[in-house]
Design a protein around this motif. Sequence first.
Motif, mmCIF file in Angstrom:
data_model
loop_
_atom_site.group_PDB
_atom_site.id
_atom_site.type_symbol
_atom_site.label_atom_id
_atom_site.label_comp_id
_atom_site.label_asym_id
_atom_site.label_seq_id
_atom_site.Cartn_x
_atom_site.Cartn_y
_atom_site.Cartn_z
ATOM 1 N N SER A 199 0.774 -1.030 0.519
ATOM 2 C CA SER A 199 -0.257 0.077 -0.382
ATOM 3 C C SER A 199 0.747 1.297 -0.057
ATOM 4 O O SER A 199 0.091 2.887 0.112
ATOM 5 C CB SER A 199 -0.883 0.059 0.822
ATOM 6 N N GLU A 200 2.058 1.204 -0.253
ATOM 7 C CA GLU A 200 3.371 2.312 -0.608
ATOM 8 C C GLU A 200 2.787 2.852 -1.324
ATOM 9 O O GLU A 200 2.384 2.689 -2.843
ATOM 10 C CB GLU A 200 4.469 2.319 -0.536
ATOM 11 N N VAL A 201 2.711 4.567 -1.945
ATOM 12 C CA VAL A 201 2.596 4.811 -3.188
ATOM 13 C C VAL A 201 3.985 4.957 -3.700
ATOM 14 O O VAL A 201 4.878 5.405 -3.170
ATOM 15 C CB VAL A 201 2.488 6.817 -2.480
ATOM 16 N N VAL A 202 3.849 4.450 -5.040
ATOM 17 C CA VAL A 202 5.615 4.641 -6.009
ATOM 18 C C VAL A 202 5.317 5.226 -6.809
ATOM 19 O O VAL A 202 6.446 5.383 -7.664
ATOM 20 C CB VAL A 202 5.660 3.016 -6.163
ATOM 21 N N GLY A 203 3.701 5.768 -7.479
ATOM 22 C CA GLY A 203 4.366 6.569 -8.652
ATOM 23 C C GLY A 203 2.964 7.406 -8.884
ATOM 24 O O GLY A 203 1.874 7.703 -7.645
ATOM 25 N N PHE A 204 2.494 8.476 -9.412
ATOM 26 C CA PHE A 204 1.734 9.000 -10.057
ATOM 27 C C PHE A 204 1.339 9.622 -11.218
ATOM 28 O O PHE A 204 2.058 9.145 -12.004
ATOM 29 C CB PHE A 204 1.697 10.524 -9.128
ATOM 30 N N GLU A 205 0.125 9.234 -11.435
ATOM 31 C CA GLU A 205 -0.358 9.641 -13.134
ATOM 32 C C GLU A 205 -0.415 10.596 -13.259
ATOM 33 O O GLU A 205 -1.315 11.289 -12.074
ATOM 34 C CB GLU A 205 -1.482 8.539 -13.365
ATOM 35 N N ALA A 206 0.178 11.368 -13.940
ATOM 36 C CA ALA A 206 -0.477 12.956 -14.856
ATOM 37 C C ALA A 206 -1.902 13.568 -15.449
ATOM 38 O O ALA A 206 -0.980 13.077 -16.419
ATOM 39 C CB ALA A 206 0.983 13.157 -14.874
ATOM 40 N N LEU A 207 -2.498 13.867 -15.177
ATOM 41 C CA LEU A 207 -3.892 14.069 -15.462
ATOM 42 C C LEU A 207 -4.688 15.298 -15.436
ATOM 43 O O LEU A 207 -4.314 15.967 -14.267
ATOM 44 C CB LEU A 207 -4.489 12.692 -14.609
#
Length: 240
Positions: free
Chosen positions: A12-20
Amino acid sequence: MHYQPIVDLATSEVVGFEALMRWDHPERGWVPPDVFIPLAEQSDLIVDLGAFALREATTAASGWNRDDECFVTVNVSARQFSDPGLVDTIKTALGQSGLVPSRLVLEITESATLRNVGEAMRTIGHLRRRGIGIALDDYGTGYSSLSYLVNLQPTMLKIDKSFVDLKWAGVRDDLVLEAVVALADNLKVVTIAEGIETPEHLERMRQLGCQMGQGYLFSPAVPASEVPGQLRRNRPESVA
């Protein structure tokens, strides 16, 4: 630009982000991208919007913790993917932002590669040699030929949310997903499930062996100013 967290389903760790992209219209308020992007794709404006997204996303990501390997994914439309200036646009965005190429992932759809498979493979190969990741987006909504996973050699495979939704999923869907995830794993391709909105969705994707996911269960897309708060979830006490 807004950013939706991508998490490791095991931790459940945040490993990335999608740019929207979002459009705050002076009269209509927030206009969703599925309304204005198709209009932009009818002209060269989509190329300008794509360049804007690359500049904004790489600049934002370069300001995140430099000791972190957190990546950012940016959508590239079919029109933009076929643009001869795409590689130079990416090089300029990376050069101006200082972002390490390995932290940038470009999301392309199957339709973008079908226009000219040979040229698509050459472009993807060139980008990968520079260390840039490639994600095959909305997998399962097009032709979904398994040969694409072998020939295009993407870094990541994004499983369309229609396969994640339990209301529409059946035994056959699970068998297909299990086969796709297994093949991707053998090819060293990371799988990302889109549209995870309930604990049941999460558990199903975990059981199928999907590695990463995104959706409202974790967080909607947020402004760049809220990304640091999302990254603080990576601290051991927050994950626990």
